[in-house]
Design an enzyme around this catalytic site. Structure first.
Site, PDB file in Angstrom:
ATOM      1  N   ALA A  66       0.842  -1.195   0.000  1.00 24.12           N
ATOM      2  CA  ALA A  66       0.000   0.000   0.000  1.00 24.12           C
ATOM      3  C   ALA A  66       0.882   1.252   0.000  1.00 24.12           C
ATOM      4  CB  ALA A  66      -0.892  -0.005   1.237  1.00 24.12           C
ATOM      5  N   GLN A 108       1.072   3.548   2.128  1.00 18.57           N
ATOM      6  CA  GLN A 108       1.667   3.767   3.451  1.00 18.57           C
ATOM      7  C   GLN A 108       2.286   2.492   4.020  1.00 18.57           C
ATOM      8  OE1 GLN A 108       2.490   6.380   5.156  1.00 18.57           O
ATOM      9  NE2 GLN A 108       1.703   7.742   3.580  1.00 18.57           N
ATOM     10  N   SER A 109       2.734   1.603   3.163  1.00 20.91           N
ATOM     11  CA  SER A 109       3.309   0.338   3.627  1.00 20.91           C
ATOM     12  C   SER A 109       4.582   0.554   4.445  1.00 20.91           C
ATOM     13  CB  SER A 109       3.623  -0.544   2.423  1.00 20.91           C
ATOM     14  OG  SER A 109       4.409  -1.644   2.819  1.00 20.91           O
ATOM     15  N   ASN A 110       4.590  -0.026   5.643  1.00 29.03           N
ATOM     16  CA  ASN A 110       5.807  -0.010   6.468  1.00 29.03           C
ATOM     17  C   ASN A 110       6.830  -0.989   5.917  1.00 29.03           C
ATOM     18  OD1 ASN A 110       4.576   1.676   8.567  1.00 29.03           O
ATOM     19  ND2 ASN A 110       3.277  -0.126   8.883  1.00 29.03           N
ATOM     20  N   VAL A 125       7.306  -1.792   2.775  1.00 28.22           N
ATOM     21  CA  VAL A 125       7.959  -1.210   1.604  1.00 28.22           C
ATOM     22  C   VAL A 125       9.046  -0.213   2.047  1.00 28.22           C
ATOM     23  CG1 VAL A 125       7.486   0.453  -0.241  1.00 28.22           C
ATOM     24  CG2 VAL A 125       6.097  -1.632  -0.056  1.00 28.22           C
TER      25      VAL A 125
END
Ligand SMILES: *Cc1c(COP(=O)(O)O)cnc(C)c1O
Length: 335
Positions: free
Chosen positions: A73, A75-77, A79
């Site tokens: 996503a 706001q992926s942590n 990533v």
């Protein structure tokens, strides 16, 4: 532990602290409460993916990769931690994100840019179509790169190893401090954390319960994912272990309006932990898991003499992307 010793890099600050939450306990009049601070693993603001990346990035290097591709996503942590690991190792990072470029890059997305990763927007589908991912890998290979794909949440049979190790780490900490934990409570989504801890519990002999609070999937679907990931891991590393649906405890009562949608229970949980213990949760995962834990405590699920460890899996930078949702609610009475 394993027939074959998998390669591992050191990326995380370990062991992460295990701390008491006396003020929260006092407030709730519930069980003894501790928190395992995997928000402090250290990779560009930390989080649980760093433990998985110690094994995934070692695997990438062993395969001669020069480009890391991952997805998630906006706001992926996961990533963001992958982008940081790639930067540290001098690798190119290509991030495939759901949705479209927002007007302002904030939270994790801002950090992705600062970390020098290349962001590509993949459109609105819930899962990025596999042929689009294959297309990106093909394109990179055509251009002479050696891409390595890290799956959603780093949850495959390599990434899971990070949380098998994490269980070993926790058991050592408990032994040193003379504590026992009756329950571990975690936010669960792509499943690597829960599967790793559960395999680690069997391997190293943790007898308490591991409670997963689902942040996005209904219970049945999540259980199927957990079991197949556990089986893939056991067969890849030749563990004489097999896990079934009964080996996992999962609650899907706290999904609210869906993945990434912050509602009143998450906002309250975030404020409560901030104001009692000075600890920041995140809007998507740990806020929801803590809301679930608070509800279970209110329902009398735990005895006062029992010990519950909340596993903080990180995600704090996403708070800034939820400033609007978190700013304008009146404070609760009695504060
Ligand atoms: C990814 C993530 C989780 C979920 O972990 P899984 O291994 O994907 O189940 C929990 N909390 C945070 C903050 C995360 O970024």
């Amino acid at each position: 532990m394993l027939k074959e010793e998998p390669p591992r890099l050191r990326l995380a600050h370990l062991p992460t602290p295990l701390e008491e939450m006396p003020n929260l306990r006092q407030r709730l009049k519930g069980p003894r409460l501790l928190i395992k601070r995997d928000d402090l693993t250290g990779l560009a603001t930390g989080g649980n993916k760093t433990r998985k990346l110690e094994y995934l990035m070692a695997d990438a290097l062993a395969q001669g990769a020069d480009t890391i591709v991952t997805l998630g996503a906006a706001q992926s942590n996961h990533v963001r931690q992958t982008a940081a690991a790639a930067a540290k190792l001098g690798l190119r990072a290509v991030l495939l994100l759901r949705g479209e470029e927002p007007p302002l890059r904030t939270g994790n997305l801002l950090l992705d840019s600062l970390l020098g990763a290349e962001v590509r927007w993949m459109g609105p589908q819930r899962q990025i179509p596999p042929e689009q991912i294959a297309g990106v890998l093909e394109e990179l290979m055509q251009a002479g790169q050696k891409p390595y794909l890290v799956p959603y949440g780093g949850s495959n049979e390599v990434g899971v190893l990070g949380y098998i190790q994490a269980m070993r780490e926790l058991l050592d900490q408990l032994e040193e401090s003379g504590l026992e934990a009756d329950y571990l409570v975690i936010a669960t989504s792509s499943g690597g954390t829960q599967v790793g801890l559960t395999l680690g519990a069997k391997i190293y002999g943790y007898a308490g319960e591991i409670v997963g609070i689902s942040v996005d999937l209904p219970r049945g679907e999540l259980l199927s994912n957990l079991v197949s990931l556990a089986q893939a891991t056991a067969s890849r590393w030749e563990f004489a272990l097999s896990l079934g649906r009964d080996d996992f405890i999962v609650y899907d009562d706290y999904l609210g309006e869906g993945y990434g949608i912050l509602g009143p229970p998450e906002a309250e949980a975030i404020r409560l932990l901030a104001r009692t213990e000075g600890i920041l949760l995140d809007p998507v995962y740990t806020g929801r898991a803590m809301a679930g834990l608070l509800d279970l405590i209110h329902k009398g699920t735990f005895q006062p003499e029992e010990t519950v460890i909340f596993w903080h899996t990180g995600g704090t930078p996403a708070l800034f992307a939820y400033a609007e949702e978190l700013s304008f609610r009146p404070p609760r009475t009695g504060r």
